[in-house]
Design a protein around this motif. Structure first.
Motif, mmCIF file in Angstrom:
data_model
loop_
_atom_site.group_PDB
_atom_site.id
_atom_site.type_symbol
_atom_site.label_atom_id
_atom_site.label_comp_id
_atom_site.label_asym_id
_atom_site.label_seq_id
_atom_site.Cartn_x
_atom_site.Cartn_y
_atom_site.Cartn_z
ATOM 1 N N GLU A 162 0.819 -1.214 0.000
ATOM 2 C CA GLU A 162 0.000 0.000 0.000
ATOM 3 C C GLU A 162 0.855 1.267 0.000
ATOM 4 N N ASP A 163 2.011 1.171 -0.675
ATOM 5 C CA ASP A 163 2.927 2.304 -0.726
ATOM 6 C C ASP A 163 3.074 2.853 -2.145
ATOM 7 N N GLY A 164 2.278 2.336 -3.075
ATOM 8 C CA GLY A 164 2.341 2.798 -4.455
ATOM 9 C C GLY A 164 3.496 2.259 -5.260
ATOM 10 N N MET A 165 4.251 1.329 -4.685
ATOM 11 C CA MET A 165 5.449 0.819 -5.341
ATOM 12 C C MET A 165 5.147 -0.334 -6.297
ATOM 13 N N LEU A 166 5.937 -0.408 -7.375
ATOM 14 C CA LEU A 166 5.895 -1.554 -8.267
ATOM 15 C C LEU A 166 6.336 -2.810 -7.523
ATOM 16 N N THR A 167 5.784 -3.947 -7.923
ATOM 17 C CA THR A 167 6.133 -5.241 -7.345
ATOM 18 C C THR A 167 6.662 -6.151 -8.457
ATOM 19 N N PRO A 168 7.218 -7.310 -8.104
ATOM 20 C CA PRO A 168 7.632 -8.256 -9.155
ATOM 21 C C PRO A 168 6.491 -8.603 -10.116
ATOM 22 N N GLN A 194 -1.334 11.701 -6.061
ATOM 23 C CA GLN A 194 -1.410 11.977 -4.636
ATOM 24 C C GLN A 194 -1.910 10.712 -3.934
ATOM 25 N N PRO A 195 -1.494 10.480 -2.694
ATOM 26 C CA PRO A 195 -1.972 9.282 -1.989
ATOM 27 C C PRO A 195 -3.495 9.218 -1.919
ATOM 28 N N GLU A 196 -4.135 10.376 -1.703
ATOM 29 C CA GLU A 196 -5.595 10.409 -1.613
ATOM 30 C C GLU A 196 -6.266 10.269 -2.981
ATOM 31 N N GLY A 197 -5.457 10.228 -4.043
ATOM 32 C CA GLY A 197 -5.974 10.065 -5.390
ATOM 33 C C GLY A 197 -5.997 8.628 -5.872
ATOM 34 N N ARG A 198 -5.622 7.686 -5.003
ATOM 35 C CA ARG A 198 -5.663 6.271 -5.390
ATOM 36 C C ARG A 198 -7.107 5.772 -5.443
ATOM 37 N N ILE A 199 -7.386 4.910 -6.404
ATOM 38 C CA ILE A 199 -8.693 4.268 -6.472
ATOM 39 C C ILE A 199 -8.827 3.284 -5.308
ATOM 40 N N SER A 200 -7.737 2.572 -5.009
ATOM 41 C CA SER A 200 -7.695 1.634 -3.886
ATOM 42 C C SER A 200 -6.338 1.770 -3.202
ATOM 43 N N ILE A 212 2.714 6.326 -19.162
ATOM 44 C CA ILE A 212 2.135 6.220 -17.830
ATOM 45 C C ILE A 212 0.874 7.056 -17.795
ATOM 46 N N GLN A 213 -0.173 6.516 -17.184
ATOM 47 C CA GLN A 213 -1.417 7.258 -17.042
ATOM 48 C C GLN A 213 -1.430 7.930 -15.675
ATOM 49 N N LEU A 214 -1.301 9.253 -15.675
ATOM 50 C CA LEU A 214 -1.348 10.018 -14.426
ATOM 51 C C LEU A 214 -2.811 10.207 -14.036
ATOM 52 N N ALA A 215 -3.122 9.897 -12.778
ATOM 53 C CA ALA A 215 -4.530 9.809 -12.401
ATOM 54 C C ALA A 215 -4.787 10.322 -10.994
ATOM 55 N N HIS A 216 -6.046 10.663 -10.767
ATOM 56 C CA HIS A 216 -6.554 10.995 -9.436
ATOM 57 C C HIS A 216 -8.006 10.532 -9.404
ATOM 58 N N ALA A 217 -8.358 9.718 -8.403
ATOM 59 C CA ALA A 217 -9.677 9.092 -8.369
ATOM 60 C C ALA A 217 -10.792 10.034 -7.933
ATOM 61 N N GLY A 218 -10.446 11.113 -7.218
ATOM 62 C CA GLY A 218 -11.505 11.986 -6.725
ATOM 63 C C GLY A 218 -12.479 11.245 -5.844
ATOM 64 N N ARG A 219 -13.778 11.407 -6.113
ATOM 65 C CA ARG A 219 -14.804 10.823 -5.238
ATOM 66 C C ARG A 219 -14.912 9.302 -5.360
ATOM 67 N N LYS A 220 -14.240 8.712 -6.342
ATOM 68 C CA LYS A 220 -14.290 7.256 -6.503
ATOM 69 C C LYS A 220 -13.130 6.558 -5.800
ATOM 70 N N ALA A 221 -12.389 7.303 -4.979
ATOM 71 C CA ALA A 221 -11.335 6.687 -4.164
ATOM 72 C C ALA A 221 -11.993 5.870 -3.044
ATOM 73 N N GLU A 222 -11.542 4.632 -2.886
ATOM 74 C CA GLU A 222 -12.052 3.777 -1.808
ATOM 75 C C GLU A 222 -10.952 3.638 -0.760
ATOM 76 N N THR A 255 -3.425 20.017 -6.196
ATOM 77 C CA THR A 255 -3.593 18.851 -7.066
ATOM 78 C C THR A 255 -2.991 19.096 -8.444
ATOM 79 N N VAL A 256 -3.186 20.280 -8.980
ATOM 80 C CA VAL A 256 -2.550 20.628 -10.266
ATOM 81 C C VAL A 256 -1.036 20.497 -10.135
ATOM 82 N N ASP A 257 -0.499 20.964 -9.011
ATOM 83 C CA ASP A 257 0.942 20.867 -8.768
ATOM 84 C C ASP A 257 1.382 19.410 -8.656
ATOM 85 N N ALA A 258 0.511 18.563 -8.115
ATOM 86 C CA ALA A 258 0.824 17.129 -8.002
ATOM 87 C C ALA A 258 0.929 16.486 -9.390
#
Length: 338
Positions: free
Chosen positions: A32-38, A63-69, A100-110, A141-144
């Protein structure tokens, strides 16, 4: 020659063919740190071995709060750069370009933490109510996104895609269904576009390569954005230098969607010809013959594949066989591909 296997250039970046691995969330950042895994390394590199022209990494949170999960990939910290650079070294070694797709989930963040949106409207009763973003939140967020672009450049990506589809944050600002603001970021479509305009401008201060934008070309609601609205948004994006519109649909509000092979292609075709901009077709495209028809009839410029590539990492070889095109194999696989 099959058009599917012809090259195409975007601002000095040449793709060897028109096949794109569509961004698909894998929910596999186990710490849950946003890091790539094997897993991620195997997942993406195997498609490059399979001769996909452009590998696009899944929605990656700025942003951490921009994750979908909590298991989503992230690019909000410089620590994320190293893993992506290692991935890109491998992808490039097989002749693939990377995005790379830069993203922010907004209200759909769980997430357990607070979530943010243009307006304090939850997606449905099972989602938490978001915090309405202040002007300071928007600026942050724009700066992020700007810093995400810097990190993408340092990690050696070739292309950036901004995720403006599927009801995530950028889409929430664009849509009158989710944006009820009365300030400069809400109301008419010029104001609703302002957030994306500022993101594109900010990203361009750090990134001089091609930028794509994914949009939901149909919101499946009578009060949502129309195709004419998306012509307006796309025209604005073109004027800002966006190179391609990745044409998906849905996800803004709960909706029942009738899907069938190529169900989103008509919107990609309409935007391509109305605005004179390159488009990507996505959505239940499964065969080489189907992909070739889309390209030969000038309905889109790239073919984005999702489930078809999950099913078969070597879909490009399958398509080449259908189209009687001799696809060059990785040297290790020549014996099997001949």
């Amino acid at each position: 020659m099959a058009k599917l296997f012809s090259s195409i250039e975007f601002q000095g970046v040449t793709l060897k063919n028109r096949i794109v691995m569509s961004p698909m969330c894998m929910y596999s950042s186990v710490k849950e740190d946003g890091m790539l895994t094997p897993f991620h390394m195997t997942h993406y590199i195997s498609r490059a071995v399979g001769q996909v022209g452009l590998i696009m990494v899944e929605a990656t949170a700025v942003q951490p709060e921009g994750r979908i999960s909590p298991q989503d990939l992230g690019i909000w910290n410089d620590k994320h750069i190293v893993g992506f650079k290692e991935l890109n070294d491998q992808l490039h070694s097989y002749g693939a370009k990377s995005a790379i797709q830069l993203a922010h989930a907004g209200r759909k963040a769980e997430l357990e933490s607070s979530i943010f949106a243009p307006s304090a409207l939850s997606f449905n009763e099972s989602y938490k109510e978001p915090v309405e973003m202040t002007a300071a939140d928007i600026e942050k967020t724009v700066d992020a996104f700007k810093n995400g672009a810097r990190r993408a450049k340092e990690a050696d990506f070739d292309i950036i895609e901004l995720h403006g589809a599927h009801g995530y944050l950028i889409n929430q600002f664009l849509s009158p269904l989710t944006n009820k603001r009365t300030d400069q970021y809400g109301g008419n479509r010029e104001n609703r576009y302002r957030f994306l305009r500022e993101i594109i401008h900010a990203v361009q201060t750090e990134w001089n390569g091609p930028i794509f934008v994914r949009i939901s070309t149909d919101e499946y609601h009578e009060n949502g954005n129309t195709l004419d609205d998306y012509f307006y948004f796309t025209k604005e994006m073109k004027q800002q230098g966006i190179q391609l519109i990745d044409c998906s649909s849905g996800g803004v509000v709960p909706a029942s969607i009738h899907t069938y092979p190529g169900y989103q292609v008509k919107r990609a075709e309409a935007i391509k010809h109305e605005i004179d901009i390159r488009t990507g077709a996505v959505g239940l495209i499964t065969t080489g013959i189907q992909a070739e028809e889309i390209l030969q009839n000038d309905r889109a410029d790239l073919i984005f594949l999702a489930r078809a590539l999950l099913k078969n990492p070597y879909w490009a070889k399958q398509a080449a066989d259908e189209l009687k095109y001799e696809l060059k194999a990785p040297k290790q696989y020549i014996r099997g591909w001949k």
